[in-house]
Structures are given as structure tokens and as C-alpha cells.
Design a protein around this motif. Sequence first.
Motif, PDB file in Angstrom:
ATOM      1  N   LEU A  34      43.114  37.744  36.912  1.00 30.82           N
ATOM      2  CA  LEU A  34      42.792  37.816  38.334  1.00 30.82           C
ATOM      3  C   LEU A  34      41.950  36.616  38.770  1.00 30.82           C
ATOM      4  N   ARG A  35      41.101  36.126  37.862  1.00 29.85           N
ATOM      5  CA  ARG A  35      40.290  34.938  38.147  1.00 29.85           C
ATOM      6  C   ARG A  35      41.195  33.731  38.392  1.00 29.85           C
ATOM      7  N   GLN A  36      42.189  33.569  37.549  1.00 27.74           N
ATOM      8  CA  GLN A  36      43.127  32.453  37.713  1.00 27.74           C
ATOM      9  C   GLN A  36      43.892  32.594  39.032  1.00 27.74           C
ATOM     10  N   ASP A  37      44.302  33.813  39.362  1.00 28.72           N
ATOM     11  CA  ASP A  37      44.982  34.047  40.637  1.00 28.72           C
ATOM     12  C   ASP A  37      44.073  33.715  41.813  1.00 28.72           C
ATOM     13  N   LEU A  38      42.812  34.115  41.713  1.00 28.31           N
ATOM     14  CA  LEU A  38      41.853  33.840  42.780  1.00 28.31           C
ATOM     15  C   LEU A  38      41.652  32.335  42.945  1.00 28.31           C
ATOM     16  N   GLU A  39      41.513  31.629  41.850  1.00 29.02           N
ATOM     17  CA  GLU A  39      41.328  30.177  41.912  1.00 29.02           C
ATOM     18  C   GLU A  39      42.546  29.507  42.558  1.00 29.02           C
ATOM     19  N   GLN A  40      43.734  29.942  42.181  1.00 30.01           N
ATOM     20  CA  GLN A  40      44.951  29.387  42.785  1.00 30.01           C
ATOM     21  C   GLN A  40      45.023  29.724  44.274  1.00 30.01           C
ATOM     22  N   ASP A  41      44.596  30.930  44.618  1.00 33.09           N
ATOM     23  CA  ASP A  41      44.588  31.343  46.015  1.00 33.09           C
ATOM     24  C   ASP A  41      43.628  30.469  46.830  1.00 33.09           C
ATOM     25  N   ILE A  42      42.482  30.142  46.251  1.00 30.18           N
ATOM     26  CA  ILE A  42      41.523  29.263  46.925  1.00 30.18           C
ATOM     27  C   ILE A  42      42.173  27.906  47.184  1.00 30.18           C
ATOM     28  N   HIS A  43      42.809  27.350  46.161  1.00 28.55           N
ATOM     29  CA  HIS A  43      43.453  26.047  46.324  1.00 28.55           C
ATOM     30  C   HIS A  43      44.563  26.102  47.379  1.00 28.55           C
ATOM     31  N   VAL A  70      37.961  33.057  51.138  1.00 28.08           N
ATOM     32  CA  VAL A  70      38.997  33.609  50.248  1.00 28.08           C
ATOM     33  C   VAL A  70      38.355  34.603  49.282  1.00 28.08           C
ATOM     34  N   CYS A  71      37.212  34.238  48.714  1.00 35.47           N
ATOM     35  CA  CYS A  71      36.519  35.142  47.781  1.00 35.47           C
ATOM     36  C   CYS A  71      36.047  36.404  48.492  1.00 35.47           C
ATOM     37  N   ALA A  72      35.588  36.259  49.729  1.00 35.25           N
ATOM     38  CA  ALA A  72      35.141  37.432  50.497  1.00 35.25           C
ATOM     39  C   ALA A  72      36.306  38.398  50.713  1.00 35.25           C
ATOM     40  N   ARG A  73      37.482  37.867  51.018  1.00 35.64           N
ATOM     41  CA  ARG A  73      38.659  38.733  51.161  1.00 35.64           C
ATOM     42  C   ARG A  73      39.004  39.394  49.828  1.00 35.64           C
ATOM     43  N   HIS A  74      38.870  38.633  48.753  1.00 37.19           N
ATOM     44  CA  HIS A  74      39.127  39.179  47.417  1.00 37.19           C
ATOM     45  C   HIS A  74      38.161  40.336  47.132  1.00 37.19           C
ATOM     46  N   VAL A  75      36.890  40.131  47.452  1.00 39.54           N
ATOM     47  CA  VAL A  75      35.885  41.176  47.236  1.00 39.54           C
ATOM     48  C   VAL A  75      36.162  42.367  48.142  1.00 39.54           C
ATOM     49  N   ASP A  76      36.559  42.097  49.377  1.00 37.89           N
ATOM     50  CA  ASP A  76      36.851  43.177  50.310  1.00 37.89           C
ATOM     51  C   ASP A  76      37.928  44.094  49.750  1.00 37.89           C
ATOM     52  N   LYS A  77      38.947  43.502  49.149  1.00 36.52           N
ATOM     53  CA  LYS A  77      39.994  44.304  48.518  1.00 36.52           C
ATOM     54  C   LYS A  77      39.426  45.110  47.354  1.00 36.52           C
ATOM     55  N   ALA A  78      38.539  44.487  46.579  1.00 34.84           N
ATOM     56  CA  ALA A  78      37.945  45.166  45.424  1.00 34.84           C
ATOM     57  C   ALA A  78      36.982  46.264  45.856  1.00 34.84           C
ATOM     58  N   VAL A  79      36.321  46.065  46.992  1.00 36.77           N
ATOM     59  CA  VAL A  79      35.342  47.037  47.476  1.00 36.77           C
ATOM     60  C   VAL A  79      35.999  48.379  47.737  1.00 36.77           C
ATOM     61  N   ARG A  80      37.207  48.327  48.196  1.00 35.34           N
ATOM     62  CA  ARG A  80      37.917  49.581  48.499  1.00 35.34           C
ATOM     63  C   ARG A  80      38.068  50.464  47.264  1.00 35.34           C
ATOM     64  N   SER A  81      38.096  49.818  46.097  1.00 34.18           N
ATOM     65  CA  SER A  81      38.244  50.595  44.866  1.00 34.18           C
ATOM     66  C   SER A  81      36.915  50.793  44.151  1.00 34.18           C
ATOM     67  N   ARG A  82      35.837  50.186  44.666  1.00 39.22           N
ATOM     68  CA  ARG A  82      34.517  50.284  44.039  1.00 39.22           C
ATOM     69  C   ARG A  82      33.696  51.343  44.765  1.00 39.22           C
ATOM     70  N   PRO A  83      33.024  52.230  44.033  1.00 40.79           N
ATOM     71  CA  PRO A  83      32.202  53.255  44.676  1.00 40.79           C
ATOM     72  C   PRO A  83      31.102  52.630  45.524  1.00 40.79           C
ATOM     73  N   ALA A  84      30.771  53.279  46.638  1.00 41.76           N
ATOM     74  CA  ALA A  84      29.779  52.737  47.573  1.00 41.76           C
ATOM     75  C   ALA A  84      28.434  52.491  46.904  1.00 41.76           C
ATOM     76  N   GLY A  85      28.038  53.292  45.969  1.00 38.34           N
ATOM     77  CA  GLY A  85      26.743  53.140  45.311  1.00 38.34           C
ATOM     78  C   GLY A  85      26.694  52.029  44.282  1.00 38.34           C
ATOM     79  N   ALA A  86      27.786  51.318  44.088  1.00 35.56           N
ATOM     80  CA  ALA A  86      27.822  50.270  43.069  1.00 35.56           C
ATOM     81  C   ALA A  86      27.138  48.986  43.523  1.00 35.56           C
ATOM     82  N   TRP A  87      26.980  48.764  44.845  1.00 37.53           N
ATOM     83  CA  TRP A  87      26.324  47.559  45.347  1.00 37.53           C
ATOM     84  C   TRP A  87      24.814  47.729  45.263  1.00 37.53           C
ATOM     85  N   LEU A  88      24.138  46.649  45.002  1.00 35.91           N
ATOM     86  CA  LEU A  88      22.697  46.672  44.875  1.00 35.91           C
ATOM     87  C   LEU A  88      22.035  46.068  46.096  1.00 35.91           C
TER      88      LEU A  88
END
Length: 174
Positions: A34-43, A70-88
Motif C-alpha cells: 500500500l505504501r508503494q501504491d500511495l507513493e505512485q499515487d502521489i507522483h 493525496v496522503c490526507a485522502r489516503h488517511v480519510d479512506k483508512a479512517v473509515r475502517s479505524r475505530p474512532a478512539g484510535a486517534w490520539l
Amino acid sequence: MPEARRETHYRTIAASHGAAIARLAAAYEKDPGLRQDLEQDIHLHLWRSLEQFAEQCSLATWTYRVAHNVCARHVDKAVRSRPAGAWLDIGAVEPEDQRATPEQATGTALTLERLYTLIDRLRPIDRQVVLLYLEDVDAAGIAEVTGLSPGAVATRIHRIKALLAQGFHPEASA
């Protein structure tokens, strides 16, 4: 923008900021695939966005803006699957990482992994600020990329640095 100029700008970005983009992708995504995909997406987004680049800011600022969006959108997608209490929250953090402190570590890789783990647990805006800071972008540049005021950026940097130091030396906060 003429194709030749766009190509020149992109080559400049890739040469000057390619390593920073790779580090940014590594900070936002732990999974190697996913990191490689994200890097390619940034480029890809950088290439496409150069069509609108009007040179009203530096190429570096443009690059960081696009990359962080691009990273913020990536995180936004991940947030949907991450429990709300996981952010600090910066103010109430007690890192749970139980690995060896840097003094006990045998190499830089463990220290970097620990740092990325702590950064990964930050809220997205705080993560964006600290990653730009780690790339030696000054508070004014970070403010330009994030939309925060320079004063707010300086305050966040101070708090995040204290938080990260606490993550490496938890006994200092006790």
C-alpha cells in the motif's frame, strides 16, 4: 502549461523531493504494498496537478501540498475502517509502545520504526505538521501547505515534539 515545461517541473520534483515523498508515504502507510501504491499515487497527482501550477508558490511548496493532500485522502479512506478512539489527542497522550528505548536499540531502523509508529497515531493534521517539520520545512512553509497560521504551527510543533520525546522516554513524564 506546455508539455516540455511540465516534464521539466516533474523531473525537478522527482530529483529534489523523491526521497521526501517516499518518506512521507512510509509515514502514512505501514503496509509495503500500500505504501508503494500511495507513493505512485502521489507522483501521478503531482504530474496531473502541474497542469494547474501557476508558479504562485515555490515548486517545493506545491509538491508538499499535493503530496499531503493525496496522503490526507489516503488517511480519510483508512479512517473509515479505524475505530474512532484510535486517534490520539496531543494533550492527552501516553504512548503505549513497549519496545526498547533508543538507548537500548541496536540500530537506527528500530528508532525510525518507533518514531513512525508514534507519528502514525497522531491525528492527520498533526501528522502532516510533524512530517513537514521533519523535512525541514519552516513554520511559514508548513502554514502555507496546511492552511494553519504560523503561530498555530509553531505551537503544534512544540507540543508534538514533547509528545514524541515522551514516547521515547515515558519515565520522564511520570
